[in-house]
Design an enzyme around this catalytic site. Structure first.
Site, PDB file in Angstrom:
ATOM      1  CG  PHE A  73      -5.074 -37.839  13.286  1.00 52.32           C
ATOM      2  CD1 PHE A  73      -4.897 -36.482  13.502  1.00 52.32           C
ATOM      3  CD2 PHE A  73      -4.278 -38.473  12.339  1.00 52.32           C
ATOM      4  CE1 PHE A  73      -3.941 -35.762  12.795  1.00 52.32           C
ATOM      5  CE2 PHE A  73      -3.316 -37.755  11.622  1.00 52.32           C
ATOM      6  CZ  PHE A  73      -3.156 -36.405  11.856  1.00 52.32           C
ATOM      7  CG  ASP A 111      -7.643 -44.229   9.534  1.00 53.76           C
ATOM      8  OD1 ASP A 111      -6.586 -44.901   9.505  1.00 53.76           O
ATOM      9  OD2 ASP A 111      -7.631 -42.982   9.602  1.00 53.76           O
ATOM     10  CE  LYS A 147       0.525 -43.234  11.777  1.00 51.26           C
ATOM     11  NZ  LYS A 147       1.614 -42.265  11.911  1.00 51.26           N
TER      12      LYS A 147
END
Length: 412
Positions: free
Chosen positions: A146, A231, A260
């Protein structure tokens, strides 16, 4: 403005309001949180919850952390936004701090993980075009990965359920099995410009990367001239006990993306890279209106300086060991429900048995009823991602509530 509009800010709203006025891209819980402090949360009815989601690995310093609140308030009374025709002191300090703390020489700031990955992928394409020519444009990613929700990043992500109905998708993107070295060798050839991978897959089921696999990706990228992108949007910023997870493996990417937890809930993201690659993106080649604004940069710097301390990171590792040990004991006591726990630090996934396939959401809902907020990672994994400041007592309380919740489901 008419009379009724003057009360908008105080008008009563409920979960039903979501169904009436918001685009239905989510299916949020029935309860509506209204206040938080640390790992404690309260809903509209005053019910208390222990939050083991941290906003999907975002609020790593907890809700309303006083250090972050003070920094944000101070900057909010100083300078908010300028636009990219000007730089500002907070973003310069943040850039210095991140490059000094990592392999990187340069930083690009934006607002979300998707934007950071978009920037990383654009950088890789442009670098390959400039150095090797337009034939070197293929991107290799992993199945079940993702990387964001823009059309580009969702296409790079390896979950077809997120791309259905959005075709035609951007071309020259291939997906390989995670942790499969032979698949990587077969796919990463001279026409590949970028390989993007999560060192620890989050949404794909909390699956750790094998060190040998990640090293193979590094070697293959070195051999073919491809850019290796890590990532670390979910697994970075102290989540696994090191500032970034690449440090755990001792394998250095060419580009790293972070978001995040970088802002503890304030929208901010970073793409970190080297001098050589950064030189590819000249003036006007990429940009963002809000990226690196003084508010976001101030918050991110405060978060970074708080997390990137030896004592803080040592405690994260200690808490991660405590949580893993506690969950392993729970699994041993409920072998009919769970098979194993996997992950790293304070990002753990509890995999359900065949008999409970597709029911991780049921466990999540039962825990919420009993006052514990947890996540899922697909329908077969219960995901735990508490704030990094979680205490041993809170870990014990989460264990107690999970046991009560599972007991209730087994009796139903």
């Amino acid at each position: 403005m008419n009379a009724k509009d003057t009360t908008v800010t105080t008008r009563p709203v409920t979960r039903q309001t979501f169904d009436e006025v918001l685009v239905p891209t989510y299916a949020p819980a029935a309860m509506v949180p209204v206040r938080g402090s640390g790992l404690d949360l309260w809903d509209q009815n005053g019910k208390h919850y222990l939050d083991f989601t941290s906003g999907i690995a975002v609020n790593s310093l907890g809700h309303c952390n006083p250090i972050v609140v003070e920094a944000l308030t101070r900057q909010a009374n100083t300078l908010w936004h300028l636009g990219n025709g000007y730089t500002n002191e907070p973003v310069l300090r943040l850039g210095l701090a991140l490059t000094e703390a990592t392999f990187a020489d340069r930083a690009f700031f934006c607002n979300s993980g998707a934007e950071a990955n978009e920037a990383a992928l654009k950088l890789a394409r442009k670098y390959a075009h400039a150095k090797f020519g337009p034939h070197k444009s293929r991107i290799v990613s992993c199945l079940q990965s993702f990387h964001g929700r823009t059309l580009f990043t969702v296409s790079v992500g390896g979950q077809s359920k997120y791309t259905e109905g959005f075709e035609p998708l951007p071309p020259s993107i291939d997906h390989i099995a995670y942790n499969d070295i032979e698949a990587a060798r077969a796919s990463i050839t001279d026409d590949v410009c970028a390989v993007i991978v999560e060192p620890l897959q989050g949404e794909g089921g909390v699956v750790p990367g094998d060190k040998a696999y990640l090293q193979a990706l590094r070697d293959l990228c070195d051999q073919t001239g491809a850019v290796l992108i890590f990532d670390e949007v979910q697994c970075g910023m102290g989540r696994t006990g090191d500032l970034f997870h690449y440090m755990t493996y001792g394998i250095t990417p060419d580009v790293l993306t972070s978001a995040k937890a970088l802002g503890n809930g304030y929208p901010v993201a970073a793409m970190l890279t080297t001098h050589e690659l950064a030189a590819t993106l000249g003036v006007g080649s990429h940009g963002t209106t809000y990226g690196g604004n003084p508010l976001a940069a101030t918050v991110a710097l405060t978060v970074l300086e708080t997390i990137n301390q030896p004592e803080f990171l040592a405690r994260v590792k200690q808490a991660g060991d405590k949580l893993r040990g506690t969950m392993e004991k729970l699994i041993a006591d409920y072998p009919q429900v769970f098979t194993l726990v996997r992950g790293a630090g304070l990002l753990l996934g509890m995999v359900v048995t065949d008999a409970w396939k597709g029911r991780s959401k049921d466990i999540q809902k039962a825990a919420e009823v009993n006052g514990l907020m947890v996540l899922i990672a697909g329908m077969d994994v219960l995901r735990l991602a508490p704030a990094l400041i979680v205490s041993d007592e809170q870990i014990a309380e989460a264990d107690r509530i999970l046991r009560v919740s599972i007991d209730g489901l087994l009796k139903a």
